[in-house]
Write an enzyme that holds these catalytic residues in place. Structure first.
Site, PDB file in Angstrom:
ATOM      1  N   ASP A   1       0.781  -1.158   0.051  1.00 46.05           N
ATOM      2  CA  ASP A   1      -0.016  -0.067   0.033  1.00 46.05           C
ATOM      3  C   ASP A   1       0.729   1.147  -0.019  1.00 46.05           C
ATOM      4  O   ASP A   1       1.854   1.315   0.513  1.00 46.05           O
ATOM      5  CB  ASP A   1      -0.651  -0.078   1.175  1.00 46.05           C
ATOM      6  CG  ASP A   1      -2.001   0.974   1.374  1.00 46.05           C
ATOM      7  OD1 ASP A   1      -2.132   1.728   0.326  1.00 46.05           O
ATOM      8  OD2 ASP A   1      -2.709   0.924   2.587  1.00 46.05           O
TER       9      ASP A   1
ATOM     10  N   ARG B   1     -12.051   2.352   8.125  1.00 45.60           N
ATOM     11  CA  ARG B   1     -10.493   2.845   7.830  1.00 45.60           C
ATOM     12  C   ARG B   1     -10.574   3.798   6.926  1.00 45.60           C
ATOM     13  O   ARG B   1     -10.000   3.866   5.948  1.00 45.60           O
ATOM     14  CB  ARG B   1      -9.844   1.656   6.913  1.00 45.60           C
ATOM     15  CG  ARG B   1      -8.274   1.474   7.397  1.00 45.60           C
ATOM     16  CD  ARG B   1      -7.534   0.407   6.340  1.00 45.60           C
ATOM     17  NE  ARG B   1      -6.331   0.442   6.792  1.00 45.60           N
ATOM     18  CZ  ARG B   1      -5.358  -0.172   5.958  1.00 45.60           C
ATOM     19  NH1 ARG B   1      -6.036  -0.438   4.538  1.00 45.60           N
ATOM     20  NH2 ARG B   1      -4.239  -0.079   6.183  1.00 45.60           N
TER      21      ARG B   1
ATOM     22  N   LYS C   1      -1.250  -8.318  -5.415  1.00 47.15           N
ATOM     23  CA  LYS C   1      -1.936  -8.451  -4.028  1.00 47.15           C
ATOM     24  C   LYS C   1      -3.136  -7.724  -4.005  1.00 47.15           C
ATOM     25  O   LYS C   1      -3.147  -6.390  -4.079  1.00 47.15           O
ATOM     26  CB  LYS C   1      -1.112  -8.090  -3.015  1.00 47.15           C
ATOM     27  CG  LYS C   1      -1.752  -8.383  -1.503  1.00 47.15           C
ATOM     28  CD  LYS C   1      -0.425  -7.854  -0.448  1.00 47.15           C
ATOM     29  CE  LYS C   1      -1.205  -7.958   0.841  1.00 47.15           C
ATOM     30  NZ  LYS C   1      -0.234  -7.395   2.111  1.00 47.15           N
TER      31      LYS C   1
ATOM     32  N   ASP D   1      -6.247  -6.394  -2.263  1.00 43.10           N
ATOM     33  CA  ASP D   1      -6.676  -6.392  -0.970  1.00 43.10           C
ATOM     34  C   ASP D   1      -8.174  -5.929  -0.807  1.00 43.10           C
ATOM     35  O   ASP D   1      -8.813  -5.204  -1.729  1.00 43.10           O
ATOM     36  CB  ASP D   1      -5.882  -5.276  -0.179  1.00 43.10           C
ATOM     37  CG  ASP D   1      -5.840  -5.585   1.400  1.00 43.10           C
ATOM     38  OD1 ASP D   1      -6.404  -6.163   1.840  1.00 43.10           O
ATOM     39  OD2 ASP D   1      -4.813  -5.137   1.984  1.00 43.10           O
TER      40      ASP D   1
ATOM     41  N   ASP E   1      -3.399 -11.191   8.852  1.00 44.76           N
ATOM     42  CA  ASP E   1      -2.510 -10.001   9.050  1.00 44.76           C
ATOM     43  C   ASP E   1      -1.783 -10.311  10.395  1.00 44.76           C
ATOM     44  O   ASP E   1      -0.773  -9.538  10.710  1.00 44.76           O
ATOM     45  CB  ASP E   1      -3.046  -8.640   9.526  1.00 44.76           C
ATOM     46  CG  ASP E   1      -3.614  -7.763   8.128  1.00 44.76           C
ATOM     47  OD1 ASP E   1      -2.733  -8.378   7.111  1.00 44.76           O
ATOM     48  OD2 ASP E   1      -4.190  -7.132   8.220  1.00 44.76           O
TER      49      ASP E   1
HETATM   50  C1  GLA Z   1      -4.228  -4.657   4.769  1.00 47.13           C
HETATM   51  C2  GLA Z   1      -3.498  -6.102   4.271  1.00 47.13           C
HETATM   52  C3  GLA Z   1      -2.052  -5.775   4.672  1.00 47.13           C
HETATM   53  C4  GLA Z   1      -1.429  -4.775   4.156  1.00 47.13           C
HETATM   54  C5  GLA Z   1      -2.497  -3.383   4.587  1.00 47.13           C
HETATM   55  C6  GLA Z   1      -1.996  -2.231   3.679  1.00 47.13           C
HETATM   56  O1  GLA Z   1      -4.343  -4.558   6.117  1.00 47.13           O
HETATM   57  O2  GLA Z   1      -4.025  -7.030   5.191  1.00 47.13           O
HETATM   58  O3  GLA Z   1      -1.257  -6.909   4.410  1.00 47.13           O
HETATM   59  O4  GLA Z   1      -1.557  -4.674   2.825  1.00 47.13           O
HETATM   60  O5  GLA Z   1      -3.886  -3.650   4.292  1.00 47.13           O
HETATM   61  O6  GLA Z   1      -2.894  -1.011   4.072  1.00 47.13           O
END
Ligand code: GLA
Length: 740
Positions: A367, A443, A476, A478, A548
């Protein structure tokens, strides 16, 4: 594997080497369930299994008989209100306000292989001899609504089910519930197993006994969720990992779901699985149809491990697809926990340079690379590189990483937007929100209305541009919040009950377009860790960030639970720093790697910050993973010892030839003056001779499986004290290889 129909008895029998599934057309022409379990003989007349009794207080279907009450009959797709009072498989609201339906058998067809489910992820066959599919056609004559029940029996031991509802009548109807699977079982002597948790502690194994009434899990968050997984097991109370009956039910779907068991007063159990009926209301105009997602049922007489092995094979080989399906996964270094939002191109190159030196194959930029995204409040939706941070753009950075000799990967959160973004300023009406109501954020972000094609098109265009314009080998994907105030401005009032499902169809559509356009890009799904770790997504992304929480001890439970349904090749796992960022625990580096090996394997840290000795270890770990990832990710996986039951966890993977196995053994707390201990292994060849890495001697497979491998640890005060690490959170990985 075969499907038969006996005309005289009206009995369908679907079977393969291990399971039988038997149904019949009932006296009222509905479809009845007779048996699901271990394989029984073909060609036999099983109609005696349809037990009809005159029970007190029962409402009866036929005017001249007290024997036939649907309440007491096992059915295949039960309906409510015509003598059955259990939760129904399907509910249809009609023009006159009635919800009564009467689906009667009309016909059936049997084909080799398995037809595709339009627009939905599903299991598939590569050759027609891998499976057979039975479709049963039923009709409700009053409304003209038709029902097609699909059953695919796989050679691999599983049964896939789904339903299609077609409105062939003249008036519109509203589908208020349409389950993928309804299964009535003759008794209730089961433990119910579910995978539950929360953010950072996903898929913990929870077990409870079935009791009269409803036991259920589900999600109404718009995604399958951290809280519950669309997977449940009914196992006999005496069954365990290695023996006994276990039935697993898994829904190939990523949105709102319901999985439930209802035990009635006569101890019959009805299992239902499908889209959650709450908030669901699908309008079917004349001529329209609705296809439910697919549910997979697995029966195993070999305990939970036996059940999991069938799911692993099926989901690894006949659900996951594409270039990466059968390929070992690249060892990656992700910058998220190393930098969070605080990075520059130079800093990334430093991290990448060290990663390359250690043998990492793929560098992933997480991110913060796009729009004005230097914190949570801005940028989502603007999928163009931030020139302030990345002077050479994604194209330039990717080129630099490739020049280092690594592949480059990139993070996206395609379904989301911040209000502080170009996209939102241009299209404020593209988010999900209810007119006249306040809209909640998660968020600081809002959910794009993926039920609208123009929204999906716009996101696709941005992503296509980035991925097509730079050397990006991995994505990735998300998804970091649940859906609230669900409403689409693209749909009329009487279709608002469709938004949750249409949203997921939009997600699948975008995935499909991207994997089709970029077939060699490896997609890893993520949703604040494991909030969308489900079989639906696995169809597009062959691996998923499991949680996470990257702490090694926490991961034991998360990965153990995840393995109930999902193959090791799908479980995203990284080594991270200590103290760990989620639980602040210090675990030794070898244990962090030993847990991570049983997953896709990578690092989520800045390797420059490790000591020289640690770097030596990291290099060895990467070498180890490269050597053994084939067996770790694609071997047959066995759980040996559960972290939910004690201080020690163990699991292993064995290659197909049974010549190589890797065993992972983990002990949370150290002890003193401890008992002798042995670990019985699984999956080896009894008469074959093996050696164990780091140990003298030779052992037969039967020795290792029946007697076990010695795992006694020596502690303080003993003559033969430890040789290596001393302390809590210890672990070992043993390589078992065939010897002469
Ligand atoms: C989520 C994902 C993390 C990361 C953050 C970035 O929490 O699970 O692995 O990529 O977003 O904001």
């Amino acid at each position: 594997m075969h499907i038969t129909y006996q005309q005289e008895t009206k009995i369908f029998h679907l079977y393969n080497e291990s399971i039988s599934y038997i149904m019949t057309v009932l006296p009222n022409e509905h479809l009845g369930q007779l048996y699901f379990g271990k394989r029984v003989s073909e060609g036999k007349d099983y109609s005696y299994l349809l037990e009809m009794r005159s029970r007190p207080m029962a409402a009866c279907v036929f005017e001249d008989s007290k024997l036939f009450s649907l309440e007491h009959i096992k059915q295949e797709y039960g309906v409510y209100g015509t003598t059955d009072y259990r939760q129904p498989a399907v509910e249809i609201l009609q023009e006159n306000g009635s919800r009564i339906v009467d689906f009667r058998f009309k016909d059936y067809s049997i084909v080799q292989g398995k037809p595709k489910l339009e627009g939905l992820p599903a299991t598939y066959t590569e050759t027609p001899d891998e499976a057979m599919t039975l479709t049963i056609y039923l009709e409700d004559e009053v409304t003209g609504v038709c029902l097609e029940l699909l059953y695919t029996i796989f050679e691999l031991g599983a049964l896939a089910r789904s339903a299609r509802i077609i409105n062939r009548g003249k008036s519109e109807v509203h589908l208020l519930s349409a389950m993928s699977l309804c299964l009535d079982l003759p008794d209730c002597n089961y433990d119910w197993v579910q995978l539950s948790g929360a953010w950072a502690r996903e898929r913990h194994v929870k077990v409870r006994k079935l009791e009269p009434g409803i036991t259920s899990v589900g999600s109404m968050r718009g995604h399958s969720s951290h809280e519950h997984n669309p997977f449940v097991v009914l196992k006999r109370p005496t069954a365990d990992e290695f023996q006994g009956e276990a039935m697993g039910f898994s829904l190939i779907y990523s949105g709102n779901f319901l999985a439930q068991s209802e035990v009635d007063t006569h101890d019959m159990t009805r299992v239902l699985m499908g889209i959650h009926p709450s908030c669901f209301d699908w309008k079917l105009e004349s001529g329209e149809s609705f296809q439910t997602p697919e549910a997979v049922a697995v029966y195993s007489a070999d305990g939970l491990n036996g059940m999991s092995r069938i799911f692993h094979r099926l989901y690894q080989k006949r659900l996951a697809r594409g270039y990466w399906r059968d390929r070992v996964r690249p060892i990656l270094n992700n910058n998220w926990e190393a930098t969070y939002f605080d990075f520059t191109q130079e800093r990334l190159m430093e991290i990448a340079g060290k990663a390359k030196e250690c043998g990492v194959e793929l560098f992933v930029l997480d991110d913060g690379w796009f729009g004005q995204r230097s914190h949570e409040r801005a940028g989502l939706g603007d999928w163009v590189a931030n020139p302030g941070r990345l002077a050479d753009g994604i194209e330039g950075l990717a080129e630099k990483i490739e020049n280092l000799g690594m592949k480059f990967g990139l993070w996206f959160e395609p379904e989301m937007v911040n209000k502080d973004s170009e996209l939102y300023r241009a299209h404020p009406d593209w988010i999900i929100e209810t007119p006249g109501r306040s809209n909640s954020h998660g968020r600081f972000q809002y959910v794009l209305d993926f039920s609208r094609k123009e929204v999906v098109d716009a996101i696709y265009a941005m992503m296509e541009k980035i991925l097509g314009g730079a050397k990006v080998s991995y994505v990735k994907w998300d998804m970091n919040r649940s859906i609230t105030e669900c409403y689409s401005k693209g749909l009329p009032a009487d279709r608002q009950g469709e938004v949750f499902h249409r949203y997921i169809l939009g997600v699948y559509d975008l995935y499909d377009r991207l994997v089709t356009r970029f077939p060699k890009v490896l997609f890893e799904s993520c949703a604040s860790g494991g909030a969308r770790f489900d079989p639906g997504i696995l169809y597009y992304a062959p691996q998923g960030w499991a949680s996470d929480d990257s702490d090694a001890v926490e991961r034991l439970k998360i990965q153990y639970g995840t393995s109930f349904c999902y193959p090791v090749s799908s479980i995203g796992s990284h080594v991270s720093v200590v103290p760990n960022h989620q639980v602040f625990r210090n675990t030794p580096l070898h244990t962090r790697a030993n847990v991570t090996y049983f997953g896709t394997f990578g690092y989520e840290l800045d390797l420059n910050k490790l000591s020289e000795e640690e770097i030596v270890q990291v290099k060895e770990q990467i070498e180890f993973m490269k050597k053994y990832r084939e067996v770790l990710q694609f071997g047959t996986f066995y759980r040996l010892c559960s972290p939910f039951e004690g201080n020690v966890t163990a699991w292993m993977a064995v290659n197909e030839e049974q010549t190589l196995a890797v065993v992972g053994w983990y002990r949370v707390l150290n002890g003193v003056n401890m008992p002798y201990s042995r670990m019985r292994l699984q999956g080896l060849k009894e008469e074959r001779c093996y050696k164990i890495s780091g140990r003298e001697g030779r052992y037969f497979g039967d020795e290792l499986m029946n007697i076990g491998m010695i795992t006694t640890e020596y502690s303080a005060g003993e003559e033969n004290e430890w040789d290596g690490y001393r302390g809590d959170f210890d672990s070992k990985v043993f390589v078992i290889s065939a010897a002469d």
